[in-house]
Every structure is written in structure tokens, then in C-alpha cells.
Design a protein around this motif. Sequence first.
Motif, PDB file in Angstrom:
ATOM      1  N   MET A   1       0.892  -0.999   0.163  1.00 50.43           N
ATOM      2  CA  MET A   1      -0.129  -0.049  -0.039  1.00 50.43           C
ATOM      3  C   MET A   1       0.894   1.279   0.128  1.00 50.43           C
ATOM      4  O   MET A   1       1.908   1.116   0.736  1.00 50.43           O
ATOM      5  N   LYS A   2       0.486   2.180  -0.787  1.00 48.56           N
ATOM      6  CA  LYS A   2       1.273   3.538  -0.858  1.00 48.56           C
ATOM      7  C   LYS A   2       0.220   4.510  -0.515  1.00 48.56           C
ATOM      8  O   LYS A   2      -1.055   4.452  -0.468  1.00 48.56           O
ATOM      9  N   LEU A   3       0.925   5.660  -0.066  1.00 49.52           N
ATOM     10  CA  LEU A   3       0.140   6.677   0.475  1.00 49.52           C
ATOM     11  C   LEU A   3      -0.865   7.355  -0.702  1.00 49.52           C
ATOM     12  O   LEU A   3      -2.013   7.798  -0.453  1.00 49.52           O
ATOM     13  N   ASN A   4      -0.253   7.354  -1.908  1.00 48.01           N
ATOM     14  CA  ASN A   4      -1.176   7.544  -3.211  1.00 48.01           C
ATOM     15  C   ASN A   4      -2.400   6.942  -3.425  1.00 48.01           C
ATOM     16  O   ASN A   4      -3.287   7.077  -4.118  1.00 48.01           O
ATOM     17  N   ASP A   5      -2.369   5.625  -2.789  1.00 47.75           N
ATOM     18  CA  ASP A   5      -3.339   4.562  -2.960  1.00 47.75           C
ATOM     19  C   ASP A   5      -4.591   4.806  -1.968  1.00 47.75           C
ATOM     20  O   ASP A   5      -5.704   4.296  -2.262  1.00 47.75           O
ATOM     21  N   ILE A   6      -4.440   5.717  -0.851  1.00 52.24           N
ATOM     22  CA  ILE A   6      -5.361   5.449   0.172  1.00 52.24           C
ATOM     23  C   ILE A   6      -6.437   6.565  -0.355  1.00 52.24           C
ATOM     24  O   ILE A   6      -6.308   7.773  -0.700  1.00 52.24           O
ATOM     25  N   SER A   7      -7.985   6.247  -0.289  1.00 58.51           N
ATOM     26  CA  SER A   7      -8.840   7.121  -0.561  1.00 58.51           C
ATOM     27  C   SER A   7     -10.102   6.603   0.037  1.00 58.51           C
ATOM     28  O   SER A   7     -10.222   5.440   0.730  1.00 58.51           O
ATOM     29  N   ASP A   8     -11.209   7.607   0.255  1.00 55.69           N
ATOM     30  CA  ASP A   8     -12.505   7.174   0.878  1.00 55.69           C
ATOM     31  C   ASP A   8     -13.068   6.256   0.100  1.00 55.69           C
ATOM     32  O   ASP A   8     -12.975   5.893  -1.101  1.00 55.69           O
ATOM     33  N   ASN A   9     -14.208   5.422   0.830  1.00 54.29           N
ATOM     34  CA  ASN A   9     -14.960   4.501   0.096  1.00 54.29           C
ATOM     35  C   ASN A   9     -15.535   5.160  -1.089  1.00 54.29           C
ATOM     36  O   ASN A   9     -16.005   6.547  -0.820  1.00 54.29           O
ATOM     37  N   PRO A  10     -16.031   4.599  -2.162  1.00 54.67           N
ATOM     38  CA  PRO A  10     -16.903   5.201  -3.139  1.00 54.67           C
ATOM     39  C   PRO A  10     -18.081   5.818  -2.859  1.00 54.67           C
ATOM     40  O   PRO A  10     -18.848   4.798  -2.088  1.00 54.67           O
ATOM     41  N   GLY A  11     -18.558   7.127  -2.880  1.00 53.64           N
ATOM     42  CA  GLY A  11     -19.714   7.543  -2.421  1.00 53.64           C
ATOM     43  C   GLY A  11     -20.019   7.884  -1.180  1.00 53.64           C
ATOM     44  O   GLY A  11     -20.987   8.457  -0.644  1.00 53.64           O
ATOM     45  N   SER A  12     -18.886   8.029  -0.230  1.00 51.15           N
ATOM     46  CA  SER A  12     -18.694   8.289   1.118  1.00 51.15           C
ATOM     47  C   SER A  12     -18.659   9.899   1.296  1.00 51.15           C
ATOM     48  O   SER A  12     -19.379  10.332   2.375  1.00 51.15           O
ATOM     49  N   SER A  13     -18.273  10.473   0.193  1.00 54.54           N
ATOM     50  CA  SER A  13     -18.123  11.915   0.289  1.00 54.54           C
ATOM     51  C   SER A  13     -18.636  12.708  -0.857  1.00 54.54           C
ATOM     52  O   SER A  13     -18.353  12.057  -2.149  1.00 54.54           O
ATOM     53  N   LYS A  14     -19.472  13.674  -0.853  1.00 51.19           N
ATOM     54  CA  LYS A  14     -19.906  14.526  -2.033  1.00 51.19           C
ATOM     55  C   LYS A  14     -19.048  15.762  -2.240  1.00 51.19           C
ATOM     56  O   LYS A  14     -18.576  16.537  -1.290  1.00 51.19           O
TER      57      LYS A  14
END
Length: 158
Positions: A1-14
Amino acid sequence: MKLNDISDNPGSSKNRMRVGRGIGSGKGKTGGRGVKGQKARTGVAVKGFEGGQMPLHRRLPKRGFHNPFATDYNEVNVGRIQAAVDAGKLDASAPVTIESLIAAGVVSKPRDGVKILGVGEIKAKLAFEVAAASKGAIAAIEGAGGSVKLLTGDAVPA
């Protein structure tokens, strides 16, 4: 895992709505503020204003009274004190004061003193030095062989 791979779950934020960006955006022209007038301007909050009609908070009568000199006791039941003695947090040989109750974690801050209430059972023989105590609490403490000394100077227990 890399820092640029980290993201919110799809649809969790608008994405936020960008107001005032054209009629086709759905929040264009007046930007969701209606039209004209004081409330269409920025930095305006007219709380309780009813268009010149007497506001509700002025139509209703005033009620109640807040006594600024009221005593605010820490109310502690004898059962809670017995639990502290059983847990070894309160020394049964020393007198029970506000300082000892704070050290034992029974109460968090001194306020105007401690009032002992009579809910629960007490078996330990304890000497209390408190601001107030109920009649039931005094009866329970003296029934277990303890004593109660009221610090307020009132002849009748509060």
C-alpha cells in the motif's frame, strides 16, 4: 500500500455545491437565496424577527426564577460510598470529607460540598464531615456505627 493509494470509499463523500455558477447548475443566479431583500445579503441573521409582528419570545409571559445564591451540592448515596470502601479507594479509618471523595474518584469537583443521600446499604463504620445529609442517610450511617458532622452550621440537616 502506498500513500497515493489511500482514498475514501466510493460514494462516502460528495463534492460541495458551487453556488452562483450559472442557471444550468441548479444553484445559479440567486444562489439559493431567493430574491432581493435583507436575507439575500451576506452576513445577515435576523433571529426571532417576524416581519414586525410581536415576536413569540416577547408575546409569551416570563416564567420561573433562577436563584444565583443556590447551593450546588455533590449528591452521593451511601451505597456508592460503601462500593468505594469495598474497592479499597476510600480509607475506612480516616474521616470522609470532600477531599477524600475527590481522591477516591467518587465525585469530580468540590462545588459547594457534599450531601449524603440514603439510597443503598452501608456496612462500614465511617465518620463523615460533609455539608449536608438526609435524615435517611444519617440513620443508615449511625445504624452502621458511624457518625455525621455537618460543616454548614445548620442545626437541622438539609
